[in-house]
Each structure stands twice: as structure tokens, then as C-alpha cells.
Design an enzyme around this catalytic site. Structure first.
Site, short mmCIF file in Angstrom:
data_model
loop_
_atom_site.label_atom_id
_atom_site.label_comp_id
_atom_site.label_asym_id
_atom_site.label_seq_id
_atom_site.Cartn_x
_atom_site.Cartn_y
_atom_site.Cartn_z
N THR A 50 -56.79 -19.19 -38.59
CA THR A 50 -56.63 -17.78 -38.95
C THR A 50 -57.72 -17.32 -39.90
OG1 THR A 50 -54.24 -18.04 -38.67
CG2 THR A 50 -54.98 -16.10 -39.86
N TYR A 138 -54.06 -31.69 -38.97
CA TYR A 138 -53.83 -30.45 -38.23
C TYR A 138 -53.83 -30.79 -36.75
CZ TYR A 138 -54.55 -25.43 -37.14
OH TYR A 138 -54.44 -24.13 -36.70
N LYS A 166 -49.78 -30.21 -40.24
CA LYS A 166 -49.54 -28.86 -39.73
C LYS A 166 -49.36 -29.01 -38.24
CE LYS A 166 -51.21 -24.19 -39.11
NZ LYS A 166 -52.35 -23.23 -39.20
N VAL A 206 -46.75 -23.23 -42.28
CA VAL A 206 -48.07 -22.66 -42.56
C VAL A 206 -48.21 -21.52 -41.57
CG1 VAL A 206 -50.55 -23.02 -42.62
CG2 VAL A 206 -49.03 -24.86 -43.34
#
Length: 296
Positions: A50, A138, A166, A206
Site C-alpha cells: 500500500t 510477508y 503478515k 495490517v
């Protein structure tokens, strides 16, 4: 096993504000960070998907951490993305993040090269060994092309500085298998899973959507922690139309989050190419979903 939340429960995958000419807007980043933390975010994840990490320079990433740390002080944790397709470069970014004042690093699977699991494991261990910062793995195979398989997660959990995940794997069973056998803190990386993962022992989320509705998303976790699971479920369901509009309507969350933030008068600015801004029709639909959630 009992999972702790090393960076807090409610984390925002913060956009990276740019000025109208596309330059890094550090003042805007500070104002947005303060806004998010004052509305319930325990932590901020910078320079992730993001945060448009593929189009920001190493120097910009460091400056962003320094500016946001100055803005939020010790009121929130700061995790910053350092993942690249090059292990050496990722190590350099991890060391830079440590110097800049981050509390942890987010390390995505090396993309494009698609390393096998043993090479992937070596990559993460090398990064974790390189600095004193805790590591968030991630797992987002839809973007990287490579899954961090549950067996690999189990082995990586033995490293003292690999503390969290994540999870954007869309493998809920796999996540539960790792949760059951390790102390890794699992954070939902897909907003539709925020409550579901939390309910089975996840650490929190998150969230991209938290850029625009931080209070509403935090209320889901707060209600669950208070034992009011029915209220938590209702709050999650109420957020679903906005989650779908922002995350599942054909545009990256960066684009939709910045479109809404700009409409709300909060720091955001343009996206960097190759991304393009949302069309007016799309922005109007986003605003309708936002207003339904915040005023309904």
C-alpha cells in the site's frame, strides 16, 4: 499456543503521501500518521504494498521512517518494508531501517525469481541475522509468485528475531496450522479476514482499509476482546462493503485508499506510475461505501 502482538493489534498499512508533482510529502506523512494513531492504530506499516514500495527510493524509505517516528514518538510501533528480489539489497534496507528508527521490518518473499523453499528460507534467515530488528514475514504469493509454505514457516519460527507474519496467503487452514505449532504473531493482511484470523488466535491486522476507517476497524477487535463476539461480527460485516469496494473491485488498495483520503482532505496525493488514479465514477462508489459505514 498463546500469541502475543509484538507491534500492537491494530496496524495500518499506511499509504505514502506524495505532493502534486509526485515528490515524497514528509509533512503529509507526519500528519497522516498522527491522524491514524490518534484514531486507534497501534502501529504503522510503512513502505509495504500500500505504501508503493516498488516506486520509492531507498533514501525515501529511510526519510519516511524518520519523519513518521518524529510524528508519533513512542505512541505507536513502526514497521517498514525492506523486501526486494535481491537478498543483498534487502539486508542493506534492513540495516537502514534500524538506523532510521524502525521497530521492525516487513520482508516479502523475493519476487519474480521464485526461489525454491530452501533458498527462500535462507533469504529470510540472512535478513534476520543482519540487524537487531524483529522480522515480519510477508506471505503474499499472489504478488510475489512464491508462497512461504507452512513447513517453511515452522522452521523460520525457530529464529529468535522472526516474530510475526503478515498473512495474505488466503490459506486459512495453513495459517491455523502454523498458529497451533508456533508463537509467531499472525496478522491478517486481507481485511475480510481481520476478525476470522483474530478469533483463532491471530495477533490482529495490517490493514489498508484502516487508512480511511481506523476507528471502525479497531472496534471489531475491541468488541471481541470484551467478549462481545456478536458486536464484533456485526462490526466486521458492516465494514464488508467498504472492504470490497477498496480491495476487490479491480484496483490496487493503494489507488482506492488514496482516492478516498484525497476526497476526505487527508494527506495522500497522487499514485506513482505505473499506477493510475481512480476514475471519478469509482471515487463516487468508494465515497458511497465509506459514508454508509461511517454514518449509517
Amino acid at each position: 499456543m498463546t500469541t502475543t502482538a509484538p507491534f500492537g493489534r491494530a496496524l495500518c498499512a499506511m499509504i505514502t503521501p506524495f505532493s502534486a508533482d509526485g515528490a515524497l510529502d514528509l509533512d503529509g506523512a507526519q500528519r497522516l500518521a498522527d491522524h491514524l494513531v490518534s484514531r486507534g492504530c497501534d502501529g504503522l506499516v510503512l513502505s509495504g504494498t500500500t505504501g508503493e514500495s516498488p516506486t520509492t527510493s531507498d533514501a525515501e524509505k529511510a526519510a519516511l521512517v524518520e519523519a513518521v517516528r518524529e510524528a508519533v514518538g513512542d505512541r505507536a510501533s513502526i514497521v517498514t518494508g525492506v523486501g526486494t528480489s535481491d537478498t543483498r539489497h534487502t539486508v542493506e534496507l534492513a540495516l537502514q531501517a534500524e538506523k532510521a528508527g524502525a521497530d521492525g521490518v516487513l520482508v516479502v518473499s523475493p519476487y519474480y525469481s521464485r526461489p525454491p523453499q530452501d533458498a527462500l528460507e535462507d533469504h529470510f534467515r540472512t535478513v534476520a541475522d543482519a540487524s537487531g530488528l524483529p522480522v515480519v514475514l510477508y506471505d503474499i504469493p499472489g504478488r510475489t509468485g512464491t508462497r512461504i509454505e507452512p513447513g517453511t514457516m515452522l522452521r523460520l519460527a525457530e529464529h529468535p528475531r522472526i516474530v510475526a507474519v503478515k498473512d495474505c496467503s488466503y490459506d486459512f487452514l495453513g495459517a491455523q496450522k502454523v498458529l497451533a505449532r508456533t508463537e509467531l504473531a499472525y496478522y491478517a493482511g486481507c481485511d475480510e479476514h481481520n476478525l476470522a484470523l483474530y478469533a483463532v488466535g491471530g495477533a490482529g491486522y495490517v490493514s489498508t482499509v484502516a487508512n480511511v476507517v481506523p476507528t471502525q476497524l479497531r472496534s471489531v477487535l475491541d468488541a471481541f476482546d470484551a467478549g462481545d463476539t456478536a458486536t464484533a461480527a456485526r462490526a466486521q460485516r458492516r465494514a464488508t462493503p467498504l472492504i470490497e469496494s477498496m480491495m476487490a473491485a479491480g484496483l490496487p488498495g493503494t489507488v482506492t485508499a488514496k482516492a478516498l483520503l484525497n476526497e476526505l482532505g487527508l494527506p495522500a496525493g497522487p499514485v506513482r506510475a505505473p499506477l493510475r488514479p481512480a476514475a471519478r465514477e469509482t471515487v463516487d462508489k468508494l465515497l458511497a461505501a465509506y459514508e454508509e459505514l461511517t454514518t449509517g
